[in-house]
Design a protein around this motif. Structure first.
Motif, PDB file in Angstrom:
ATOM      1  N   GLN A  78      17.323  -5.571  -7.751  1.00  0.00           N
ATOM      2  CA  GLN A  78      16.242  -5.723  -6.841  1.00  0.00           C
ATOM      3  C   GLN A  78      15.915  -7.194  -6.883  1.00  0.00           C
ATOM      4  OE1 GLN A  78      13.033  -3.176  -7.367  1.00  0.00           O
ATOM      5  NE2 GLN A  78      13.972  -1.590  -6.188  1.00  0.00           N
ATOM      6  N   HIS A  79      15.723  -7.969  -5.728  1.00  0.00           N
ATOM      7  CA  HIS A  79      15.249  -9.430  -5.908  1.00  0.00           C
ATOM      8  C   HIS A  79      13.683  -9.600  -5.758  1.00  0.00           C
ATOM      9  CE1 HIS A  79      19.276 -10.762  -5.561  1.00  0.00           C
ATOM     10  NE2 HIS A  79      19.542  -9.624  -4.656  1.00  0.00           N
ATOM     11  N   PHE A  80      12.999  -8.568  -5.082  1.00  0.00           N
ATOM     12  CA  PHE A  80      11.697  -8.583  -5.036  1.00  0.00           C
ATOM     13  C   PHE A  80      11.028  -7.199  -5.626  1.00  0.00           C
ATOM     14  CE2 PHE A  80      13.290 -10.965  -1.416  1.00  0.00           C
ATOM     15  CZ  PHE A  80      12.932 -12.200  -1.897  1.00  0.00           C
ATOM     16  N   LYS A  81       9.960  -7.196  -6.118  1.00  0.00           N
ATOM     17  CA  LYS A  81       9.412  -6.192  -6.612  1.00  0.00           C
ATOM     18  C   LYS A  81       8.234  -5.397  -5.800  1.00  0.00           C
ATOM     19  CE  LYS A  81      10.271  -7.198 -11.331  1.00  0.00           C
ATOM     20  NZ  LYS A  81       9.701  -7.781 -12.692  1.00  0.00           N
ATOM     21  N   SER A  82       7.862  -6.052  -5.036  1.00  0.00           N
ATOM     22  CA  SER A  82       6.883  -5.662  -3.842  1.00  0.00           C
ATOM     23  C   SER A  82       6.930  -6.571  -2.715  1.00  0.00           C
ATOM     24  CB  SER A  82       5.473  -5.872  -4.474  1.00  0.00           C
ATOM     25  OG  SER A  82       5.089  -7.205  -4.462  1.00  0.00           O
ATOM     26  N   ILE A  83       6.257  -6.060  -1.470  1.00  0.00           N
ATOM     27  CA  ILE A  83       6.248  -6.677  -0.311  1.00  0.00           C
ATOM     28  C   ILE A  83       5.326  -8.069  -0.507  1.00  0.00           C
ATOM     29  CG2 ILE A  83       4.204  -5.510   0.593  1.00  0.00           C
ATOM     30  CD1 ILE A  83       7.366  -6.408   2.564  1.00  0.00           C
TER      31      ILE A  83
END
Length: 101
Positions: A78-83
């Motif tokens: 995953q590149h992002f953990k949250s929006i």
């Protein structure tokens, strides 16, 4: 986004497994016995591409490819953990320079 139709994927899987079976010089009967899959199931799979997941996995355990499927289905990093990380503006980096002597 799917770049290939599901029916083409289905055909490619069938062709690949049939080719592996033939390379191993196995008949449909031989593969069905080794994989513990009914002959009618194997024939239906090679003709129409229709098979249960359980039977497909049994066949792959004999002809090979099971590990490849497991590896292909591993989640990508995953590149992002949250929006919030997606939406936050990019931070500007300040240039750093060495001291002059």
């Amino acid at each position: 986004m799917l770049l290939i139709s599901l029916s083409k994927v289905q055909r490619k899987i069938v062709e690949s497994i049939r080719e592996r079976r033939l390379q191993m010089e196995l008949t449909q009967e031989g593969l069905s016995q080794r994989a513990d899959v009914p002959l009618s199931t194997l024939r239906k799979f090679e003709q129409k591409g229709s098979i249960s997941l359980d039977s497909l996995l049994k066949i792959l355990s004999v002809v090979g490819g099971l590990e490849e499927i497991v590896d292909a289905l591993k989640p990508k990093q995953q590149h992002f953990k949250s929006i919030d990380e997606v939406l936050k503006p990019e931070e500007k980096t300040t240039r750093k320079r060495g001291k002059r002597k």
